[in-house]
Design an enzyme around this catalytic site. Structure first.
Site, PDB file in Angstrom:
ATOM      1  N   ARG A  65       0.886  -1.185   0.000  1.00  0.00           N
ATOM      2  CA  ARG A  65       0.000   0.000   0.000  1.00  0.00           C
ATOM      3  C   ARG A  65       0.912   1.220   0.000  1.00  0.00           C
ATOM      4  NH1 ARG A  65      -5.360   1.487   3.432  1.00  0.00           N
ATOM      5  NH2 ARG A  65      -6.117   0.052   1.853  1.00  0.00           N
ATOM      6  N   HIS A 107      -7.280   0.654  -6.458  1.00  0.00           N
ATOM      7  CA  HIS A 107      -7.491  -0.183  -5.269  1.00  0.00           C
ATOM      8  C   HIS A 107      -8.153  -1.498  -5.733  1.00  0.00           C
ATOM      9  CE1 HIS A 107      -7.814  -1.350  -1.226  1.00  0.00           C
ATOM     10  NE2 HIS A 107      -8.670  -0.468  -0.750  1.00  0.00           N
ATOM     11  N   GLN A 141     -10.143  -3.987  -3.432  1.00  0.00           N
ATOM     12  CA  GLN A 141     -11.441  -3.494  -2.965  1.00  0.00           C
ATOM     13  C   GLN A 141     -12.546  -3.846  -3.963  1.00  0.00           C
ATOM     14  OE1 GLN A 141     -12.070  -1.758   0.058  1.00  0.00           O
ATOM     15  NE2 GLN A 141     -14.100  -2.432  -0.566  1.00  0.00           N
ATOM     16  N   ASP A 174     -17.235   7.055  -1.759  1.00  0.00           N
ATOM     17  CA  ASP A 174     -15.999   6.947  -0.978  1.00  0.00           C
ATOM     18  C   ASP A 174     -15.729   8.327  -0.384  1.00  0.00           C
ATOM     19  OD1 ASP A 174     -13.562   6.074   0.050  1.00  0.00           O
ATOM     20  OD2 ASP A 174     -12.517   6.059  -1.880  1.00  0.00           O
ATOM     21  N   CYS A 217     -16.318   1.479   0.548  1.00  0.00           N
ATOM     22  CA  CYS A 217     -15.120   0.680   0.871  1.00  0.00           C
ATOM     23  C   CYS A 217     -14.726   0.828   2.337  1.00  0.00           C
ATOM     24  CB  CYS A 217     -13.973   1.048  -0.045  1.00  0.00           C
ATOM     25  SG  CYS A 217     -13.406   2.753   0.114  1.00  0.00           S
ATOM     26  N   ARG A 233     -13.394  -8.826   1.775  1.00  0.00           N
ATOM     27  CA  ARG A 233     -11.974  -8.556   1.492  1.00  0.00           C
ATOM     28  C   ARG A 233     -11.144  -9.772   1.894  1.00  0.00           C
ATOM     29  NH1 ARG A 233     -10.002  -3.323   1.481  1.00  0.00           N
ATOM     30  NH2 ARG A 233      -8.055  -4.345   0.884  1.00  0.00           N
TER      31      ARG A 233
HETATM   32  N1  NVA Z   1      -9.971   6.528  -1.591  1.00  0.00           N
HETATM   33  C1  NVA Z   1      -9.575   6.182  -0.244  1.00  0.00           C
HETATM   34  C2  NVA Z   1      -9.804   4.737   0.015  1.00  0.00           C
HETATM   35  C3  NVA Z   1      -9.472   4.279   1.399  1.00  0.00           C
HETATM   36  C4  NVA Z   1      -9.659   2.807   1.590  1.00  0.00           C
HETATM   37  C5  NVA Z   1      -8.116   6.555  -0.045  1.00  0.00           C
HETATM   38  O1  NVA Z   1      -7.315   6.332  -0.959  1.00  0.00           O
HETATM   39  O2  NVA Z   1      -7.776   7.076   1.015  1.00  0.00           O
HETATM   40  N1   CP Z   2     -11.219  -0.200   2.419  1.00  0.00           N
HETATM   41  C1   CP Z   2      -9.954  -0.241   2.864  1.00  0.00           C
HETATM   42  O1   CP Z   2      -9.018  -0.490   2.104  1.00  0.00           O
HETATM   43  O2   CP Z   2      -9.826  -0.041   4.197  1.00  0.00           O
HETATM   44  P1   CP Z   2      -8.467   0.232   4.990  1.00  0.00           P
HETATM   45  O3   CP Z   2      -7.955   1.566   4.558  1.00  0.00           O
HETATM   46  O4   CP Z   2      -8.864   0.201   6.445  1.00  0.00           O
HETATM   47  O5   CP Z   2      -7.484  -0.857   4.663  1.00  0.00           O
END
Ligand code: NVA
Ligand code: CP
Length: 313
Positions: free
Chosen positions: A110, A137, A140, A226, A266, A294
């Site tokens: 990540r 992502h 997800q 989101d 998500c 997930r």
């Molecule tokens: N769009 C959000 C998703 C978090 C799971 C982010 O990138 O922070």
């Molecule tokens: N939806 C998701 O990826 O959650 P986290 O940021 O908690 O991993």
């Protein structure tokens, strides 16, 4: 001793890395693996295998589902972050990939730019999974589509309404629509529209943009949203709060959708911002199933990337 050439190694860096047939295989295995988990039947195909998880951004679901998932498959998971490893002190991504991939069987990352996971994967001897980047992502949307199929059957030919920011999750929906042949209705505030090139889609046949979020929701089979500000974009928070004010998924938007529409997010969610509490906590919401899935889809994904196609009984 012969070694597997790096070039032929499969990865899951964006949704379009997999064909519709491969996604269908992962979903079949997700169902089998989920069923075994629910029956407390041990399944350890990755015994003695190690997953390395690299986090440059915060996470609850992604860390938990990968770590628990690898443990449940009989393997081990190692958590690394930029604060207490050499990753945050300027070691080249290419060098880190060479070393890390000699000591484990699969890697999940990540991070910020998609280019980082791509550079890592090009230098990795083992499969690399994108656990979220600024651009995509994919895990997800794997879970989201699987959840839709569980609740409503095939997603082919259906309509998904995306309300809010054209972010990493939105771009991944657009890729999934091309791979699995469904449609996405997107509504963003002016200035935040979809950029097809950035989303990595081949064309515009599988999505349509709407100025009014209510119009995007009409007849949709799934309504989703989101956060207004994704991780890494916190400096834009105030401007985004003002721009996105009318892009809160509320009961009126759900009423415009198909009567059997489901709502997904998500998570983490901000009630009163991108979604009304009545919607996320309401009868059409499947967000807890979505979050749980997930775990199941990523176990199937890791099985596929490490072992190839495992036939289901
Ligand atoms: N769009 C959000 C998703 C978090 C799971 C982010 O990138 O922070
Ligand atoms: N939806 C998701 O990826 O959650 P986290 O940021 O908690 O991993």
């Amino acid at each position: 001793m012969t070694e597997r050439p790096i070039m032929t190694q499969r990865h899951f860096l964006q949704f379009s890395d997999f064909s519709a047939d491969e996604i269908a295989h992962v979903f079949t295995r997700s169902s089998v693996i989920k069923d075994r988990f629910k029956r407390y039947q041990p399944y350890h195909p990755l015994s003695d295998r190690t997953l390395v998880m690299i986090f440059e951004k915060a996470s609850t679901r992604t860390r938990l589902s990968f770590e628990a998932g690898m443990h449940q498959l009989g393997g081990s998971a190692i958590y690394m972050n930029t604060r207490d490893s050499q990753l945050g002190r300027g070691e080249p991504v290419e060098d880190a990939a060479q070393v890390i991939s000699r000591m484990c069987d699969i890697v999940m990352i990540r991070t910020f730019e998609q280019a980082i996971v791509e550079r890592f994967a090009s230098n990795s001897r083992v499969p690399v999974i994108n656990g979220l980047t600024n651009e995509f992502h994919p895990c997800q949307i794997l879970a989201d589509v699987f959840t839709f199929i569980e609740h409503r059957g095939s997603i082919r030919g259906k309509t998904v309404a995306w309300i809010g920011d054209s972010n990493n999750v939105c771009s991944t929906w657009l890729q999934a629509a091309e791979v699995l042949d469904f449609k996405v209705h997107v509504s963003t505030p002016p200035g935040y529209e979809v950029d097809a090139a950035r989303a990595g889609v081949r064309g515009t046949a599988h999505f349509e943009q709407f100025a009014d979020p209510l119009d995007a929701c009409r007849q949709a089979h799934l309504v989703t949203t989101d956060v207004w500000t994704s991780m890494g974009f916190e400096a834009e928070n105030d401007a985004r709060r003002a721009a996105f004010e009318n892009w809160c998924v509320d009961e009126a938007m759900m009423a415009a959708a198909d009567p059997r529409a489901v709502f997904m997010h998500c998570l983490p969610a901000h009630r009163g911002e991108e979604v009304a509490a009545e919607v996320i906590d309401g009868p059409q919401s499947v967000v807890w199933d979505e979050a749980e899935n997930r775990l199941h889809v990523q176990k199937a994904l890791m099985e596929f990337l490490v072992l190839g196609r495992v036939e289901s009984p």
